[in-house]
Design a protein around this motif. Structure first.
Motif, PDB file in Angstrom:
ATOM      1  N   PHE A   1       0.919  -1.034   0.022  1.00 21.91           N
ATOM      2  CA  PHE A   1      -0.072   0.099   0.125  1.00 21.91           C
ATOM      3  C   PHE A   1       0.875   1.396   0.012  1.00 21.91           C
ATOM      4  O   PHE A   1       0.780   2.201  -0.728  1.00 21.91           O
TER       5      PHE A   1
ATOM      6  N   ASP B   1      -5.201   7.148   4.987  1.00 21.18           N
ATOM      7  CA  ASP B   1      -5.725   5.826   5.064  1.00 21.18           C
ATOM      8  C   ASP B   1      -4.533   4.906   5.601  1.00 21.18           C
ATOM      9  O   ASP B   1      -4.917   4.074   6.407  1.00 21.18           O
TER      10      ASP B   1
ATOM     11  N   ILE C   1      -5.325   2.962   8.970  1.00 18.25           N
ATOM     12  CA  ILE C   1      -5.209   1.343   9.001  1.00 18.25           C
ATOM     13  C   ILE C   1      -4.067   0.805  10.068  1.00 18.25           C
ATOM     14  O   ILE C   1      -4.577  -0.093  10.901  1.00 18.25           O
TER      15      ILE C   1
ATOM     16  N   LEU D   1     -15.074   3.732   8.770  1.00 14.81           N
ATOM     17  CA  LEU D   1     -14.138   3.199   8.985  1.00 14.81           C
ATOM     18  C   LEU D   1     -13.080   4.072   8.953  1.00 14.81           C
ATOM     19  O   LEU D   1     -11.740   3.846   9.505  1.00 14.81           O
TER      20      LEU D   1
ATOM     21  N   ILE E   1     -11.535   5.204   6.109  1.00 13.36           N
ATOM     22  CA  ILE E   1     -10.741   4.779   5.015  1.00 13.36           C
ATOM     23  C   ILE E   1     -11.398   5.320   3.797  1.00 13.36           C
ATOM     24  O   ILE E   1     -12.637   5.085   3.637  1.00 13.36           O
TER      25      ILE E   1
ATOM     26  N   SER F   1      -7.341   1.605  -2.679  1.00 17.34           N
ATOM     27  CA  SER F   1      -6.348   0.632  -1.946  1.00 17.34           C
ATOM     28  C   SER F   1      -6.461   0.651  -0.509  1.00 17.34           C
ATOM     29  O   SER F   1      -6.415  -0.739   0.012  1.00 17.34           O
ATOM     30  N   GLY F   2      -6.841   1.406   0.159  1.00 13.78           N
ATOM     31  CA  GLY F   2      -7.019   1.486   1.649  1.00 13.78           C
ATOM     32  C   GLY F   2      -8.146   0.367   2.096  1.00 13.78           C
ATOM     33  O   GLY F   2      -8.264  -0.495   2.974  1.00 13.78           O
TER      34      GLY F   2
ATOM     35  N   VAL G   1      -6.824  -3.142   1.482  1.00 10.98           N
ATOM     36  CA  VAL G   1      -6.118  -3.601   2.604  1.00 10.98           C
ATOM     37  C   VAL G   1      -6.846  -3.986   3.842  1.00 10.98           C
ATOM     38  O   VAL G   1      -6.766  -5.173   4.514  1.00 10.98           O
ATOM     39  N   TYR G   2      -7.842  -3.075   4.046  1.00 13.16           N
ATOM     40  CA  TYR G   2      -8.996  -3.477   5.023  1.00 13.16           C
ATOM     41  C   TYR G   2      -9.890  -4.789   4.856  1.00 13.16           C
ATOM     42  O   TYR G   2      -9.795  -5.593   5.537  1.00 13.16           O
TER      43      TYR G   2
ATOM     44  N   ILE H   1      -8.526  -7.315   3.090  1.00 13.73           N
ATOM     45  CA  ILE H   1      -7.798  -8.415   3.182  1.00 13.73           C
ATOM     46  C   ILE H   1      -7.421  -8.707   4.544  1.00 13.73           C
ATOM     47  O   ILE H   1      -7.379  -9.825   5.215  1.00 13.73           O
ATOM     48  N   LEU H   2      -7.166  -7.716   5.564  1.00 14.53           N
ATOM     49  CA  LEU H   2      -6.780  -7.818   6.950  1.00 14.53           C
ATOM     50  C   LEU H   2      -8.026  -8.500   7.656  1.00 14.53           C
ATOM     51  O   LEU H   2      -7.615  -9.089   8.614  1.00 14.53           O
TER      52      LEU H   2
ATOM     53  N   PRO I   1      -3.510 -11.471  -2.684  1.00 17.30           N
ATOM     54  CA  PRO I   1      -3.907 -10.409  -2.077  1.00 17.30           C
ATOM     55  C   PRO I   1      -3.020  -8.989  -2.497  1.00 17.30           C
ATOM     56  O   PRO I   1      -3.477  -8.157  -2.929  1.00 17.30           O
ATOM     57  N   GLU I   2      -1.600  -9.196  -2.694  1.00 15.85           N
ATOM     58  CA  GLU I   2      -0.675  -8.153  -3.281  1.00 15.85           C
ATOM     59  C   GLU I   2      -1.098  -7.628  -4.479  1.00 15.85           C
ATOM     60  O   GLU I   2      -1.013  -6.353  -4.950  1.00 15.85           O
TER      61      GLU I   2
ATOM     62  N   ILE J   1      -3.939  -4.722  -4.701  1.00 19.86           N
ATOM     63  CA  ILE J   1      -3.893  -3.273  -3.920  1.00 19.86           C
ATOM     64  C   ILE J   1      -3.216  -2.516  -5.046  1.00 19.86           C
ATOM     65  O   ILE J   1      -2.746  -2.346  -5.805  1.00 19.86           O
TER      66      ILE J   1
END
Lengths: 238, 207
Positions: free
Chosen positions: A119, A180, A184, B178, B180, B184-185, B188-189, B191-192, B203-204, B207
């Motif tokens: 990211f 962001d 996160i 959130l 966010i 992209s953010g 990431v959320y 996936i996490l 996952p990569e 993004i």
């Protein structure tokens, strides 16, 4: 602390607000100034005194932002300063962030941190693209415009269609990603992370965000209005 | 309204008031099977527990060398977690890495309930879906997932059979809840929080 003046000692400025150190570095000023005043170093380094004072006061006191005065400076000074800032971001700020990010990622086996790195990389790419666009397109245009304005000449053919308006929208998109990224880490990180490495990385993100914000202030509130005014005056003179 | 949890809780403590007190606090808030034992040896009567998830709440004074292997023996068939019951002013600050957290003999009921709620629900079951998902509704979760997969508003609207206007409205709410904004953010959320099946997609690349 009050405003800095031409007879303020450089040492006192740094003692008062050490965050100004990168700012004065951009003017080519380095530490070890003994008892020199602002006036002394400006003479020595051939820096416009009023412009220098305006910048460091603007950075030092958020309420101090004499827009009219700042806009009165030639775009040449403003752009030169902005260019030096860009260099600083690319050659100093970002490498430092990456070094701390590396340490952070290495500190844990969690795959989550790789996501954060990916990211960040995406963010960095966007930021650098944005900076290049400014350097390759916006800044040369402004300098030409200033020249045409000073010489009371018409704007060169190839630039007459360009205008500064498109420039402003870019900033917010890039800011978003940085926010962001911080959010996160702050809200959604798994508690098994390594505290020291994470804190160092996060501190640096906050620091960078502040530097970008100050930088954007100069671009959005000084450069853009100044350019728009020049554009208007040139157009109405035709 | 009691929370259900697919856990089995096993309390082991030599002092009656403590173990029964804990049982009572747990049963006030949770609908979960609880076994109460007075010492480690009674554990030998249980060769295995049918539950997939076991939570042991035990006296910190039990000798580690005796306790650990006994608890570990169940971990082949079940996921095993441990909480220690400690005396106030115990010399070690905080817990070791081996346990989820510590209850102190003088802990307030509020704290015990709060911690249990966190652990029992973080493993998947809570009747309060929104807490688990950071305040997002099930619909909003679906939208986040599709955003992470790179779908446009139009594609999302089509897939969920809603209007584009509704999609945009969901996205606004998601961002507000959130904090966010960027795609992209949100990815990431997603996936996490395991909204995307990371076995089928790298996952990569998203993004």
């Amino acid at each position: 602390m009050g405003l800095f003046k031409e007879n303020t000692k450089m040492a006192d400025i740094i003692h008062g607000n050490y965050l100004l150190l990168p700012v004065i570095n951009r003017f080519g000023i380095r530490l070890g100034f003994k008892d020199k005043t602002v006036k002394d170093v400006c003479l020595e380094k051939d820096i416009d005194l009023q412009f220098f004072l305006a910048i460091i006061n603007a950075f030092n006191s958020p309420e101090y932002f004499p827009e009219a005065e700042l806009r009165s400076f030639s775009a040449v000074y403003i752009i030169d300063y902005l260019r030096k800032s860009h260099n600083y971001f690319i050659n100093t700020s970002l490498p430092k962030i990456e070094r701390l990010l590396d340490e952070f990622v290495k500190s844990s086996e969690s795959a989550d941190l790789n996501l954060i790195r990916t990211f960040y990389t995406k963010y960095k790419t966007e930021l650098i693209e944005h900076i290049h666009d400014e350097e390759e397109n916006t800044f040369p245009y402004v300098l030409e415009l200033q020249k045409a304005y000073d010489d009371i000449n018409p704007v060169p053919e190839h630039l007459s269609e360009y205008s500064i308006e498109s420039f402003e929208k870019e900033h917010t998109n890039v800011d978003e990603k940085l926010f962001d990224l911080k959010n996160i880490i702050i809200k959604f990180l798994d508690p098994t992370y390594a505290v020291r490495q994470c804190n160092e990385f996060l501190f640096e993100l906050f620091n960078f965000e502040r530097e970008l914000r100050d930088h954007a202030r100069i671009e959005d509130q000084i450069l853009v209005p100044k350019v728009m005014k020049m554009e208007d005056e040139i157009k109405s003179a035709i | 309204m009691k929370l259900k949890a697919p856990y089995k809780i096993i309390i082991i403590h030599p002092i009656l008031i403590i173990r029964e007190g804990l049982r009572s606090i747990i049963s006030d808030s949770f609908d979960v099977e609880t076994i109460v034992l007075s010492d480690l040896e009674e554990l030998d009567n249980f060769v295995e527990f049918k539950s997939k998830k076991l939570l042991f709440i035990v006296d910190e004074d039990y000798n580690h060398r005796v306790l650990e292997p006994k608890i570990e023996s169940y971990s082949s068939k079940s996921k095993v977690e441990k909480i220690l019951i400690r005396q106030p002013g115990s010399s070690d600050v905080g817990c070791d890495d081996n346990c989820l957290c510590c209850f102190y003999v003088d802990s307030k009921k509020e704290r015990i309930e709060y911690l249990l709620k966190q652990y029992l629900s973080s493993n998947g079951i809570t009747d309060d879906e929104e807490t688990r998902n950071n305040g997002l509704t099930l619909r909003e979760l679906e939208v986040v997932k599709l955003i992470a997969l790179g779908k446009t508003n139009k594609e999302i609207a089509h897939q969920l059979s809603i209007s584009i206007h509704t999609v945009i409205s969901h996205r606004k709410n998601i961002t507000e809840k959130l904090g966010i904004k960027s795609i992209s953010g949100l990815t990431v959320y997603a996936i996490l929080n395991q909204l995307i099946d990371t076995n089928s997609i790298d996952p990569e690349s998203l993004i």
